[in-house]
Structures are given as structure tokens and as C-alpha cells.
Design a protein around this motif. Structure first.
Motif, PDB file in Angstrom:
ATOM      1  N   VAL A   1       0.851  -1.192   0.000  1.00  0.00           N
ATOM      2  CA  VAL A   1       0.000   0.000   0.000  1.00  0.00           C
ATOM      3  C   VAL A   1       0.884   1.239   0.000  1.00  0.00           C
ATOM      4  O   VAL A   1       1.872   1.303   0.739  1.00  0.00           O
ATOM      5  CB  VAL A   1      -0.927   0.010   1.237  1.00  0.00           C
ATOM      6  CG1 VAL A   1      -1.678   1.333   1.346  1.00  0.00           C
ATOM      7  CG2 VAL A   1      -1.905  -1.158   1.182  1.00  0.00           C
TER       8      VAL A   1
ATOM      9  N   ILE B   1      -5.232  -7.609   5.129  1.00  0.00           N
ATOM     10  CA  ILE B   1      -6.616  -7.419   4.717  1.00  0.00           C
ATOM     11  C   ILE B   1      -7.503  -8.016   5.796  1.00  0.00           C
ATOM     12  O   ILE B   1      -7.402  -9.204   6.097  1.00  0.00           O
ATOM     13  CB  ILE B   1      -6.896  -8.099   3.365  1.00  0.00           C
ATOM     14  CG1 ILE B   1      -5.987  -7.518   2.278  1.00  0.00           C
ATOM     15  CG2 ILE B   1      -8.358  -7.935   2.981  1.00  0.00           C
ATOM     16  CD1 ILE B   1      -6.035  -8.297   0.984  1.00  0.00           C
TER      17      ILE B   1
ATOM     18  N   THR C   1     -10.118   1.237   7.665  1.00  0.00           N
ATOM     19  CA  THR C   1      -8.696   1.034   7.425  1.00  0.00           C
ATOM     20  C   THR C   1      -7.905   1.648   8.580  1.00  0.00           C
ATOM     21  O   THR C   1      -8.226   2.744   9.052  1.00  0.00           O
ATOM     22  CB  THR C   1      -8.292   1.665   6.090  1.00  0.00           C
ATOM     23  OG1 THR C   1      -8.896   0.904   5.036  1.00  0.00           O
ATOM     24  CG2 THR C   1      -6.791   1.682   5.894  1.00  0.00           C
TER      25      THR C   1
ATOM     26  N   LEU D   1      -6.140  -3.008   5.923  1.00  0.00           N
ATOM     27  CA  LEU D   1      -7.139  -2.582   4.943  1.00  0.00           C
ATOM     28  C   LEU D   1      -8.504  -3.074   5.413  1.00  0.00           C
ATOM     29  O   LEU D   1      -8.733  -4.274   5.535  1.00  0.00           O
ATOM     30  CB  LEU D   1      -6.836  -3.148   3.555  1.00  0.00           C
ATOM     31  CG  LEU D   1      -5.690  -2.504   2.775  1.00  0.00           C
ATOM     32  CD1 LEU D   1      -5.478  -3.244   1.460  1.00  0.00           C
ATOM     33  CD2 LEU D   1      -5.947  -1.024   2.521  1.00  0.00           C
TER      34      LEU D   1
ATOM     35  N   THR E   1     -12.347   0.214   2.218  1.00  0.00           N
ATOM     36  CA  THR E   1     -11.593   0.160   0.959  1.00  0.00           C
ATOM     37  C   THR E   1     -11.945  -1.055   0.113  1.00  0.00           C
ATOM     38  O   THR E   1     -11.403  -1.224  -0.978  1.00  0.00           O
ATOM     39  CB  THR E   1     -10.076   0.126   1.232  1.00  0.00           C
ATOM     40  OG1 THR E   1      -9.744  -1.086   1.933  1.00  0.00           O
ATOM     41  CG2 THR E   1      -9.639   1.320   2.063  1.00  0.00           C
TER      42      THR E   1
END
Length: 320
Positions: free
Chosen positions: A53, A65, A72, A135, A139
Motif C-alpha cells: 500500500v 486485509i 482502514t 485494509l 476500501t
């Protein structure tokens, strides 16, 4: 602002004695000890189970994730690199706790060929996250998260370009609540439950409303650490049969405790289960498609594909 931070349980003992424990990634994979292969994430696996990222043009940073996290999350490494100052405060609800935390305004976040702007992210300590950040669902809403256990790799892609349901043997519809994908066509030992597939949880956790409905015998106690650094304590029991649509998993180790995260989702007094990565490793692949609200499963090659799909072994048999 209220943010659900998912599970991200790094320690659930005494399940470690049975090989169902995963410790966090080392703070710096480059400085991992020689025996890092004995840790759940050695450097190579750590790289494959996170995604790169970029934030405000800097990075890449390694993010987990977490399909159980509403927002996030960033850690102090990022705020230090970018010289970012807190922009506000938020109530962060984790698996075992809730507390007020600082938030950071992010102008531009880039991953998987997409760019997002205007994010407000809770700031947490890296030692409680195990990566540079997380994340969350803010997102992922038009994306597909693919967990390939055979390759020990997690990827995220645009849902429209992911190829639909082709190649997956079982497809389960889910409902959406606060961004979470919740499977309602599920039972544990005959008790109707809601199941949340959480890629941020190492182990599975049920609420006390579920435990009170089961006839499971409590085997031991456990302690676990959530993303707030809170030590969650509860009891471990085994579910005999977890049925999700056509799938049946047997002998599921579950930690049971009060969870503010499940309560925030409306399951304070309703039986619910957060299904963590340890129990999901029996599958070859799992894809969580937020655009179509479907969860898709690939069975291992050695499982008979006739009638009801049944795993007649503990649901944590596949290691890293």
C-alpha cells in the motif's frame, strides 16, 4: 465516529498446543531470527499474506486485509514517515474491548491499481496489529478478496474483473450489515447462527449467546490479544458440526467470550460466530466478493464432491 476494528487475534492459547495458533508477523521481517520458520509468518509468507500500500506517494507499506474491520487502520510507522498529526478521535470497537483512539486523515491511499482519497483512519500500535496497517471494509466494498491457502497468498482485485463465480464449487450468499458480510444460512450443532468470515482473526470466536444454546463441554480457558492490546479471556469448546449451506465442518475449536464487536453488529443476544483463518484453512481457496455479496469456496482435491460436502476431520488440519 465509531469504527469496528475486527478481531486480529494474535494469541489464542491453549489452542497453540494443537497447532492452531498463529503469532503476529515480526515487527521487522528483515530482522527475523534464524528460527523464523517456526513463527506463523516467516518473511516470505508475511509478504504473500499482506498487500503493498502506498500512502500520500510514500511506501510501499505492508497491510493485512481484514474483512472484519470496518475502517482502514494505520500505525505509528506511517505517521512517523509522513509526519502526520492526529486529526480527531474515534471510538474503536475491537473483539474484546472498546476505547477512544486518535484518527489520521489520509489524502491518498493506493493499492491494487486503485486510488482512494479522504479516508479517516484509526491510529493503533504496530505491535498489536502485526503489520504497517490494516485494509478495512471502507476500501473493499467493490472488491474481491481471494485467500489461496494452497499458495499461502492473499490478494485483492476489482470484483467486476475477477471472473464471476467460475472455478468455485460452492457459492454462498451473504447479507450486509455495517459493511460486514454475514452468512445467515448456517447452523452449529443444530443452532441457527450468523457467521462472519474474518480474515483478520487467527481463530474462531463465538459469543456467549451461542455458548448458552449449545451443549458443548468447555475444555479450557483462553487468553487473546485484540488490536487495542486488550487481553480477552474466555472458554474453549468444540463444535461438533458447523453447517454453512452445503458445507459441513466437524470438530471446530471455538473460543467463547463477550465481544463488543459482535454486540455492535447487533448480535449481543443472538448466536453468532466469527470464523477465523485457522478454521478456514481446510479449503483450497475462499473468495469474498463484496460487490455481489457472495462467499465462494474451493474444496481440497482429496474431498469427495458428492452430495453434502463434509470434512471429517478438524477444520485446522492444513498448516502454512
Amino acid at each position: 465516529m465509531l469504527a469496528l476494528a475486527g478481531a486480529t487475534l494474535f494469541s489464542l492459547s491453549p489452542l497453540a498446543a494443537h497447532g492452531q495458533q498463529s503469532d503476529p508477523a515480526p515487527e521487522n521481517p528483515d530482522s527475523a531470527p534464524d528460527d523464523a520458520i517456526d513463527v506463523a509468518f516467516d518473511r516470505d509468507r508475511y509478504e504473500r499474506m499482506t498487500v503493498p500500500v502506498s500512502i500520500d506517494g510514500q511506501g510501499p507499506y505492508r497491510f493485512f486485509i481484514d474483512t472484519g474491520a470496518q475502517a482502514t487502520v494505520v500505525t505509528s510507522r506511517i505517521t512517523s514517515d509522513l509526519e502526520l498529526e492526529p486529526s480527531g478521535r474515534a471510538l474503536l470497537v475491537a473483539m474484546g474491548s472498546e476505547r477512544m483512539v486518535d484518527t489520521i486523515a489520509i489524502d491518498r491511499l493506493e493499492f491494487a491499481d486503485r486510488t482512494l482519497s479522504g479516508l479517516t483512519s484509526p491510529l493503533l500500535e504496530r505491535k498489536h496489529v502485526g503489520a504497517d496497517g490494516i485494509l478495512g471494509l471502507d476500501t473493499l466494498q467493490d472488491m474481491r478478496v481471494l485467500i489461496d491457502f494452497a499458495e499461502q497468498r492473499m490478494t485483492v482485485m476489482d470484483a467486476e474483473r475477477a471472473g464471476g463465480r467460475t472455478g468455485y464449487e460452492i457459492v454462498v450468499r451473504a447479507r450486509e450489515r455495517l459493511g460486514q458480510m454475514i452468512i445467515t444460512n448456517a447452523k452449529l450443532d443444530g443452532v441457527k447462527i450468523a457467521v462472519i468470515i474474518d480474515t483478520g482473526a487467527q481463530n474462531s470466536v463465538g459469543n456467549l449467546a451461542l455458548l448458552s444454546r449449545l451443549r458443548a463441554r468447555e475444555r479450557a480457558t483462553f487468553s487473546a490479544t485484540d488490536v487495542n492490546g486488550f487481553q480477552l479471556v474466555g472458554n474453549i469448546a468444540y463444535g461438533k458440526r458447523l453447517q454453512i449451506d452445503q458445507i459441513t465442518l466437524e470438530n471446530i475449536p471455538i473460543g467463547f467470550a463477550d465481544s463488543p464487536a459482535l454486540e455492535a453488529l447487533g448480535f449481543g443476544d443472538k448466536p453468532a460466530l466469527i470464523l477465523g483463518m485457522g478454521n478456514l484453512r481446510v479449503f483450497q481457496r475462499i473468495a469474498i466478493d463484496f460487490a455481489s455479496r457472495r462467499v465462494m469456496f474451493d474444496l481440497p482435491d482429496n474431498v469427495l464432491r458428492e452430495g453434502l460436502m463434509k470434512f471429517n476431520q478438524r477444520a485446522t488440519r492444513i498448516g502454512g
